[in-house]
Design an enzyme around this catalytic site. Structure first.
Site, PDB file in Angstrom:
ATOM      1  N   ILE A  74      34.078  33.562   4.520  1.00  0.00           N
ATOM      2  CA  ILE A  74      33.619  34.203   3.283  1.00  0.00           C
ATOM      3  C   ILE A  74      32.212  34.762   3.494  1.00  0.00           C
ATOM      4  CG2 ILE A  74      33.007  33.805   0.863  1.00  0.00           C
ATOM      5  CD1 ILE A  74      35.218  31.657   0.814  1.00  0.00           C
TER       6      ILE A  74
ATOM      7  N   LYS B 245      33.903  39.181  31.263  1.00  0.00           N
ATOM      8  CA  LYS B 245      32.583  39.497  31.813  1.00  0.00           C
ATOM      9  C   LYS B 245      32.708  40.183  33.174  1.00  0.00           C
ATOM     10  CE  LYS B 245      30.263  35.491  29.683  1.00  0.00           C
ATOM     11  NZ  LYS B 245      29.373  34.333  29.930  1.00  0.00           N
TER      12      LYS B 245
ATOM     13  N   ASP C 291      32.651  29.961   6.578  1.00  0.00           N
ATOM     14  CA  ASP C 291      32.102  30.998   7.458  1.00  0.00           C
ATOM     15  C   ASP C 291      32.780  32.341   7.230  1.00  0.00           C
ATOM     16  OD1 ASP C 291      30.471  29.129   8.519  1.00  0.00           O
ATOM     17  OD2 ASP C 291      31.434  29.015  10.476  1.00  0.00           O
TER      18      ASP C 291
ATOM     19  N   ARG D  79      19.778  29.817  19.058  1.00  0.00           N
ATOM     20  CA  ARG D  79      19.718  31.283  19.070  1.00  0.00           C
ATOM     21  C   ARG D  79      18.830  31.801  17.952  1.00  0.00           C
ATOM     22  NH1 ARG D  79      25.203  34.037  18.746  1.00  0.00           N
ATOM     23  NH2 ARG D  79      25.076  34.244  21.006  1.00  0.00           N
TER      24      ARG D  79
ATOM     25  N   LYS E 200      35.717  31.250  24.796  1.00  0.00           N
ATOM     26  CA  LYS E 200      34.601  31.447  23.861  1.00  0.00           C
ATOM     27  C   LYS E 200      34.530  30.212  22.961  1.00  0.00           C
ATOM     28  CE  LYS E 200      32.526  34.771  20.667  1.00  0.00           C
ATOM     29  NZ  LYS E 200      32.206  33.818  19.612  1.00  0.00           N
TER      30      LYS E 200
ATOM     31  N   CYS F  43      58.282  48.987 -16.417  1.00  0.00           N
ATOM     32  CA  CYS F  43      59.119  49.531 -17.501  1.00  0.00           C
ATOM     33  C   CYS F  43      59.825  48.463 -18.325  1.00  0.00           C
ATOM     34  CB  CYS F  43      60.152  50.496 -16.926  1.00  0.00           C
ATOM     35  SG  CYS F  43      61.371  49.692 -15.860  1.00  0.00           S
TER      36      CYS F  43
ATOM     37  N   CYS G 222      60.900  44.149 -14.871  1.00  0.00           N
ATOM     38  CA  CYS G 222      59.968  45.058 -14.201  1.00  0.00           C
ATOM     39  C   CYS G 222      58.631  45.075 -14.930  1.00  0.00           C
ATOM     40  CB  CYS G 222      60.566  46.464 -14.147  1.00  0.00           C
ATOM     41  SG  CYS G 222      59.458  47.682 -13.402  1.00  0.00           S
TER      42      CYS G 222
END
EC number: 6.5.1.2
Length: 671
Positions: free
Chosen positions: A46, A297, A44, A145, A124, A415, A412
């Site tokens: 992604i 709410k 979900d 939904r 939730k 360099c 590094c």
């Protein structure tokens, strides 16, 4: 040149259109797999990250054809398996809050209308939204939904869910909304069963619940042991339900399952306290079902129509998303960055995911000891968090796909000099003062927003100017004006860009001493330390020969900081840089409590629209003259400074008689 520019614009637009269409096609493929075949192809997080990228494209490039965009829908497309039915009342999503300021903005909109309500807090549930219709006490329809306008008719399958009442005491037609979910324990059992039959396992309980409810064979739905929670009666006032206490009593009397951890509060501050306490005590992990936030709410249902809604969100409620939610993703690569002090940082490149509403594709791994402690390497699955506003962080290894641990870097990457690690530190350093990346990062830091705030000088331009030999140290910034022709001849850097850059550099000359001290990049010196040092030193010209032992008396200045200052100012190159700055007449001074004037003392401003100069210019000007700059319109605001395309803030300001609306000319007269 104009023809070439037009061709480049066309090529750029074609690339944008191509990438945009790829994003749409990808999401459509995922939707089809998920809703037609119950086969989620990606996590979900992604999916959400890709969708967010699509939204950003549409907001940024208005020429795109978004008529068939997934962003036109509140949720997913309706599956073809089940009949499509239009909702009598749209099933809206909830707007999201990630920090206290988001809750305050939510409350401010309500307060501006003259209301100061109590709030109801509820968990939730991370499940599948469902809407049930009852008539004469009988369940007659169940819709998902879907896209918010129309849903899937899953009535037959909902009849197989044991804890959903098929008959209720209430006889009038009524619509009840809630969530269908799968408990954590049942989710584990289902996946074990899937494994034993060599079937695909579900990614999470929500996917499992969604896939289960969409089974063509309703007997499978019954076997999956789905559960439900209900939290909303549609048009409650029609049923003499005035608030959440009435609603909860009604739902319980009619045998609906209701989440137990609910709370009433009288201020948004108390709502936030409850949420933070919930997180601190880790109540979430103690639940046998997944939640992904707490919904705040308005308790008084009579206010809902007055507060209204956007096309997607009701303005009477908001979902606070937990700040410490961890997301699993793949560690694609590990790369090394060299900072301005030579500090080596190990970083993760990640498969993009959304955390706290932000697209995350990289995270810090700090140092090698951290990498080693988590036993990380490329292609491993990791969990990441982004608590509050901090940088995303890899917190654990969730699945070891590699056979080894990433090897420690000894040289590094810029360099190729041997790295060192001080005995009392976990970090490695490059100590080569000629290291290209250190030099570039020092200039970048000097120009950054929190330092000298030189606009129009990103890292790519610094690198470009360095190669041209005109910007090899930070003092060179103040001589760029003499290279006007050379700079303007560079691709994507015309006369306007050059003028804006020079204007920003000139503006930086009036910065405070603390800004300059922070900007020159002394190890151990952050913004707070720079301010304390500036308060003691007063002038840049005093800094070179200052006795740093005097700072021992300052509580927040450590011995380590003092030693770092001594080391920095023993470097002849650093001294030479400051001398060049002083020779330019730039003897930066401490501006603590010093304003250019007190004309705007105590006045609050909001800035909106496109002005003749960058917005930060006006913000700094207001602050230097004693004023404050806020982000949103409220009764506290005295002036709204407007430019072109000012948008809705003008309309909001006009509703508050005490706010004076200024254009740029009127503002200049005020100063």
């Amino acid at each position: 040149m104009k023809v070439k520019s037009k061709m480049n614009d066309n090529e750029k637009n074609n690339r944008i259109i191509s990438e945009y269409n790829d994003l749409k096609n990808k999401i459509n493929l995922w939707n089809k797999a998920y809703f037609d075949y119950d086969e989620p192809l990606v996590e979900d997080s992604i999916y959400d990250a890709t969708l967010l990228k699509l939204i950003k494209f549409e907001n940024q490039y208005k020429f795109l054809d978004n008529s068939d965009s997934p962003t036109k829908n509140i949720g997913a497309k309706v599956s073809k398996k089940f009949s499509k039915v239009q909702h009598q009342f749209p099933m809206l999503s909830l707007n999201k809050a990630y920090k206290f300021d988001d809750l305050k903005i939510f409350e401010r909109h309500i307060n501006k209308l003259g209301f100061f309500p109590n709030y109801f807090l509820e968990l939730k549930i991370d499940g599948l939204s469902i809407s049930l219709k009852y008539d004469n006490g009988n369940l007659i329809q169940a819709l998902t939904r879907g896209d918010g306008i129309s849903g899937e008719d899953v009535t037959e399958n909902v009849f197989q869910i044991q804890d959903i009442p098929k008959q209720i005491k209430y006889s009038k037609p009524i619509e009840i909304r809630g969530e269908i979910y799968l408990s954590k324990s049942t989710f584990y059992e289902i996946n074990e069963c899937q494994k034993s039959q060599n079937l695909t396992i579900f990614a999470n309980p929500r996917n499992a619940a969604s896939g289960s409810l969409r089974q063509l064979d309703s007997s499978i739905v019954k076997e999956r042991k789905l559960n439900s929670f209900f939290y909303s009666v549609t048009n409650p006032l029609d049923h003499k339900i005035k608030n959440f206490n009435d609603q909860e009593l009604f739902l319980k009397e009619n045998n609906f399952q209701v989440p137990s951890l609910n709370k009433f509060v009288d201020t948004i501050e108390k709502a936030y306290e409850f949420i933070k306490d919930f997180e601190k005590n880790n109540y979430r992990e103690k639940l046998n079902y997944e939640i992904d936030g707490i919904v705040v709410k308005v308790d008084d249902f009579s206010l809902y129509d007055i507060l209204g809604q956007t096309s997607k969100f009701p303005r009477s409620m908001i979902a606070f998303k937990f700040s410490d939610i961890s997301i699993e993703t793949k560690l694609i690569d590990i790369f090394i960055s060299v900072g301005r002090t030579g500090k080596i940082t190990y970083n993760a490149i990640l498969e993009p995911v959304i955390i706290n509403g932000t697209l995350v594709s990289a995270a810090t791994l700090h140092n090698y000891e951290y990498v080693e402690s988590l036993k990380l390497n490329k292609n491993d699955n990791v969990k990441i968090i982004k608590a509050g506003e901090i940088i995303p962080k890899v917190v654990s290894l969730s699945k070891k796909n590699s056979e080894t641990i990433f090897k420690r870097i000894e040289y590094c990457t810029s360099c190729n000099e041997k790295l060192v690690q001080p005995e009392d530190e976990v970090d490695q350093y490059c100590i080569n003062k000629k290291c290209l990346m250190i030099r570039l990062r020092k200039i970048e830091h000097f120009a950054s927003k929190k330092a000298m705030n030189i606009l129009g000088l990103g890292f790519q331009n610094i690198e470009k100017f360095f190669k041209l030999g005109i910007l090899t140290k930070y003092s060179d910034l103040f001589f760029l004006e003499k290279y006007k022709n050379l700079i303007e001849s560079q691709p994507s850097f015309g006369e306007k860009s050059f003028n804006n850059l020079i204007e920003s550099i000139n503006r930086s000359k009036s910065n405070s001493l603390e800004k300059f001290i922070f900007a020159i990049g002394i190890k151990q010196i952050g913004e707070r330390s720079a301010k304390l040092i500036a308060n003691e030193v007063k002038l840049l010209s005093n800094l070179i020969n200052f006795d740093f032992e005097k700072l021992n008396n300052i509580r927040d200045i450590s011995c380590k900081t003092i030693n770092s200052l001594k080391c920095f100012f023993s470097d002849e190159n650093e001294i030479e840089e400051i001398k060049i700055i002083l020779e330019l007449g730039l003897d930066f001074k401490n501006l603590e409590n010093e304003f250019e004037s007190k004309k705007l003392q105590g006045l609050n401003f909001v800035i909106t629209g496109t002005l003749s100069k960058p917005r930060d210019f006006f913000k700094e000007l207001i602050i230097k003259n004693g004023g404050n700059v806020l982000n949103s319109i409220s009764n506290r605001i005295n002036y709204l400074l407007t430019g072109e395309k000012s948008g809705s803030k003008i309309e909001k300001a006009q509703k508050i008689n005490t706010i004076k609306i200024l254009d740029e000319n009127e503002f200049n007269k005020l100063i």
